[in-house]
Design a protein around this motif. Sequence first.
Motif, PDB file in Angstrom:
ATOM      1  N   ARG A 131       0.830  -1.209   0.000  1.00 10.93           N
ATOM      2  CA  ARG A 131       0.000   0.000   0.000  1.00 10.93           C
ATOM      3  C   ARG A 131       0.863   1.257   0.000  1.00 10.93           C
ATOM      4  O   ARG A 131       0.640   2.182  -0.776  1.00 10.93           O
ATOM      5  N   GLN A 132       1.893   1.266   0.845  1.00 13.31           N
ATOM      6  CA  GLN A 132       2.757   2.446   0.912  1.00 13.31           C
ATOM      7  C   GLN A 132       3.545   2.638  -0.384  1.00 13.31           C
ATOM      8  O   GLN A 132       3.718   3.770  -0.849  1.00 13.31           O
ATOM      9  N   PHE A 133       4.009   1.559  -0.984  1.00 17.71           N
ATOM     10  CA  PHE A 133       4.704   1.673  -2.271  1.00 17.71           C
ATOM     11  C   PHE A 133       3.759   2.259  -3.328  1.00 17.71           C
ATOM     12  O   PHE A 133       4.163   3.069  -4.157  1.00 17.71           O
ATOM     13  N   MET A 134       2.486   1.857  -3.292  1.00 16.16           N
ATOM     14  CA  MET A 134       1.525   2.353  -4.282  1.00 16.16           C
ATOM     15  C   MET A 134       1.267   3.845  -4.114  1.00 16.16           C
ATOM     16  O   MET A 134       0.993   4.542  -5.085  1.00 16.16           O
ATOM     17  N   THR A 135       1.383   4.376  -2.884  1.00 16.37           N
ATOM     18  CA  THR A 135       1.176   5.815  -2.683  1.00 16.37           C
ATOM     19  C   THR A 135       2.241   6.629  -3.423  1.00 16.37           C
ATOM     20  O   THR A 135       1.978   7.750  -3.859  1.00 16.37           O
ATOM     21  N   VAL A 136       3.419   6.075  -3.559  1.00 15.33           N
ATOM     22  CA  VAL A 136       4.482   6.754  -4.306  1.00 15.33           C
ATOM     23  C   VAL A 136       4.333   6.451  -5.799  1.00 15.33           C
ATOM     24  O   VAL A 136       4.542   7.323  -6.643  1.00 15.33           O
TER      25      VAL A 136
END
Length: 170
Positions: free
Chosen positions: A104-109
């Motif tokens: 999820r955090q990787f997708m925010t970037v």
Amino acid sequence: METNSYNWDATTFFENLTTQNLLARANEFRFCRVSGMDGFQEALSSMQNTKAFVCVNEVSQGYTSLDNSPRTRRVKTVFLAMRHNIDDMKARQNRFDTLREIFRQFMTVLIKEKTKLEEHCIELDRRITFHEIDEYFFSGCACAYFSVAVDVHTDLRYDENEWVKRFDPR
């Protein structure tokens, strides 16, 4: 003939995410490059002292579309893994929770990166599917992966300078 000189380096992108993400750092994720599922299993087997991994497959799958706006698609696969005690299913579930949150955090970037890439006629597929790998894949490790498809405009204009003179493909 002019070619598109801008290229997105997915491997370096995910390597940077791994080293700069606070959750990945707190869980001691190590970045590595692999070649397919065999390379991923080899990386896991050879790194007994490493707790967690982000591995990017260096080999791309893809195709070239010959339609009105020719594009070449390359697909990069990113593997995530975290070790746990082999018989501790609660720890395994906690590791999967962490892998989901890292994704999820990787997708925010990645969503911000998508906007930048579009300025260079590079498009990321909007649908990125996250897959958890079952327990029999690698005992004592929670594993998951996702793939990122990248479409780049491809110049398919015929250039006679690339061929022997009087070449006739018929």
